[in-house]
Enzyme design. Sequence first.
Site, PDB file in Angstrom:
ATOM      1  N   PHE A   1      39.660  44.516  44.159  1.00  0.00           N
ATOM      2  CA  PHE A   1      40.660  44.283  43.113  1.00  0.00           C
ATOM      3  C   PHE A   1      40.180  43.086  42.308  1.00  0.00           C
ATOM      4  O   PHE A   1      40.123  41.964  42.820  1.00  0.00           O
ATOM      5  CB  PHE A   1      42.014  44.003  43.769  1.00  0.00           C
ATOM      6  CG  PHE A   1      43.154  43.854  42.802  1.00  0.00           C
ATOM      7  CD1 PHE A   1      43.729  44.964  42.203  1.00  0.00           C
ATOM      8  CD2 PHE A   1      43.678  42.602  42.508  1.00  0.00           C
ATOM      9  CE1 PHE A   1      44.803  44.827  41.332  1.00  0.00           C
ATOM     10  CE2 PHE A   1      44.739  42.445  41.640  1.00  0.00           C
ATOM     11  CZ  PHE A   1      45.304  43.565  41.055  1.00  0.00           C
TER      12      PHE A   1
ATOM     13  N   LEU B   1      40.748  40.634  39.512  1.00  0.00           N
ATOM     14  CA  LEU B   1      41.673  39.976  38.599  1.00  0.00           C
ATOM     15  C   LEU B   1      41.209  38.563  38.272  1.00  0.00           C
ATOM     16  O   LEU B   1      41.145  38.159  37.113  1.00  0.00           O
ATOM     17  CB  LEU B   1      43.075  39.939  39.219  1.00  0.00           C
ATOM     18  CG  LEU B   1      44.138  39.132  38.480  1.00  0.00           C
ATOM     19  CD1 LEU B   1      44.407  39.725  37.099  1.00  0.00           C
ATOM     20  CD2 LEU B   1      45.437  39.087  39.290  1.00  0.00           C
ATOM     21  N   THR B   2      40.850  37.782  39.302  1.00  0.00           N
ATOM     22  CA  THR B   2      40.554  36.356  39.129  1.00  0.00           C
ATOM     23  C   THR B   2      39.322  36.135  38.263  1.00  0.00           C
ATOM     24  O   THR B   2      38.316  36.839  38.382  1.00  0.00           O
ATOM     25  CB  THR B   2      40.347  35.699  40.499  1.00  0.00           C
ATOM     26  OG1 THR B   2      41.502  35.930  41.296  1.00  0.00           O
ATOM     27  CG2 THR B   2      40.113  34.209  40.361  1.00  0.00           C
TER      28      THR B   2
ATOM     29  N   GLY C   1      42.970  32.057  37.369  1.00  0.00           N
ATOM     30  CA  GLY C   1      43.156  32.217  38.801  1.00  0.00           C
ATOM     31  C   GLY C   1      44.567  32.719  39.060  1.00  0.00           C
ATOM     32  O   GLY C   1      44.855  33.909  38.983  1.00  0.00           O
ATOM     33  N   SER C   2      45.481  31.783  39.320  1.00  0.00           N
ATOM     34  CA  SER C   2      46.880  32.163  39.506  1.00  0.00           C
ATOM     35  C   SER C   2      47.543  32.558  38.186  1.00  0.00           C
ATOM     36  O   SER C   2      48.591  33.197  38.185  1.00  0.00           O
ATOM     37  CB  SER C   2      47.650  30.999  40.145  1.00  0.00           C
ATOM     38  OG  SER C   2      47.183  30.733  41.444  1.00  0.00           O
TER      39      SER C   2
ATOM     40  N   GLU D   1      46.350  34.921  46.176  1.00  0.00           N
ATOM     41  CA  GLU D   1      47.524  35.742  45.856  1.00  0.00           C
ATOM     42  C   GLU D   1      48.724  34.888  45.441  1.00  0.00           C
ATOM     43  O   GLU D   1      49.866  35.171  45.795  1.00  0.00           O
ATOM     44  CB  GLU D   1      47.869  36.672  47.024  1.00  0.00           C
ATOM     45  CG  GLU D   1      46.732  37.643  47.311  1.00  0.00           C
ATOM     46  CD  GLU D   1      47.141  38.824  48.166  1.00  0.00           C
ATOM     47  OE1 GLU D   1      48.328  39.177  48.162  1.00  0.00           O
ATOM     48  OE2 GLU D   1      46.271  39.384  48.840  1.00  0.00           O
TER      49      GLU D   1
END
Length: 594
Positions: free
Chosen positions: A169, A171-172, A177-178, A416
């Site tokens: 997955f 995303l980062t 990041g978050s 996460e």
Amino acid sequence: MIKIAKHHAEQMEKAKDLMDGGPLTDPGFARSLFFGRLRLDKLIPYPTQDADEAARTNEMIARLEHVLDTHVDPDLIDAQEAIPQRAISELGKIGAMGMTVPREYGGGGLSHTAYCRVLERVARTCASTAVFLGAHQSIGLKAVVLNGTEQQKRRWLPELAAGRQIAAFALTEPEAGSDAANVQTRARISDDGETWILDGQKKFITNGAQAGMMTVMARTAIEDNGKTRDKITAFIVTPDMPGFEVVHKNHSKCGIRGTWQATLRFTQMRVPRQNILGEPGRGLKVALTVLDYGRCTLSAGCLGGAKVALDLSVEHVLNRRQFGRTLAEFELTKQKIARMAELTFAMDALTYLCAGLVDRHERDLMLETAICKLFCSEASWHVIDDAVQLFGGEGYMREKGLERMLRDARINRIVEGATEVMTSFVALMGMKGVGEQFEQVIHDLRHPIGNFGRLTSFAGHEWRDVVIGPRVSGLHPRLAAEGRTLARLTRRLARSVSKTLAVHRQRILDQQMLQQRVAWSVIEMVAMAAVISRLQAMLESANGDGSDRTVERDLIVGRGYCRHAAGRIRRRLRGLAVNGDEQRLRVADAVLGM
């Protein structure tokens, strides 16, 4: 007045997505607390597996035990910084790589609760293997299960469920990041409209160097009400696509060394338009829905590590002698054991409560899953740290395994949703509804004609929920005191939030130390409710006659957690009005030269 929706834009967009088709008329348990409503009916009865699935889960765990004993050596994996391919193959053979994939696509068709039970068991042996499995199944292939077309599911899921391919997955990024809404990887549609051209870079992608398929988030230009807007879109990407590059395999890590977190680069990479997951521009909803599942399973992994640390510590303090007595006879030792046991019991209750809510397909789960991840990642760290302290110098050595467990547990407070980001999210998402209600009431007060009915209704609800407070009924007599305490705390929370918003108004958006007090009050109240629900189920099952020693022990532990959590909550709520925040900020500014 209070327009909190400007912050944490990605979570707010998901909230809007959840409410497509009408307003959210039945808020979840956590969201209701902010309004002074204690919805224990949302959590009681405590979720349980039906007999057939429980038996299937037990069979899976029995097969898993053999694989873990035979092929998974956590110290060797940590030293060699790799999970053996044989272990991965064996996990695939027993069905552990596709437990929640529907049966028609080659998976086990098991519930999220079953999956969490398996992840917890894996984490008790090896955190790296649990993270690998979670990245593959909790988030890597989950986007296809939840959002894929029938063609996409039939193409990808059978190979992934069997473990013949690994999922990731992506995303980062270096600058995202978050902050999921700040994705910089871009995709533009080709001139012929048949492919999307992807450019960008992803970082810290677990399984990224091994994956045969990955879900990639990219920013795309989308027509929306006649205007072109940048929105996130989810793509299925494979490493054989020209322009894909593994830039770096991030081996030099503090913990979970058996996993590979890769840096990936996409350069003019053409992705077929049929590889879009969901709809163009709806990738943020895909990502955040997937993370709801991932946060539950991450919590199960945290729970597995905490249980091992507690078990090792109990055995150690009962046998280790110092100053002519066992360590277990010293009060400071008992203090640690009690705290570890309380936190672990609460983690267990909260993890499987949230997993059960996922299985029930509850509509409003954002806060519950965020709270579960926050509580379990922080509690696990403290439990394992206490275990190292109880072992003393032996705990610091590699032979006991606690040194590795401590390093492995540290990442859970970052991935996460980092603790600081998620803490603000819980506070702001919860207070958002209260603030919007204030705005509406102020508007109605200024225009009372035509709004008298709504004002009367609000006054009635406010009097009952905030002034009188919620009432609790139906609990076992042995839990009545805990129920009353939680009801009083719910009323106090609602009062404190209302007063805080009235005093600070828009400034609350930047006052993160106040947000932290609100968030962790709610987090521990949800954990208390989970503990009460779990104990209620245990008492009903055992008839509460005192003959079951396990139930009696768990009652002592669970009620102990509730008692101590209530004290912490009261201190936090008092701190909303009286605190030393300004002095603390002045110290920081002096050090930072600001």
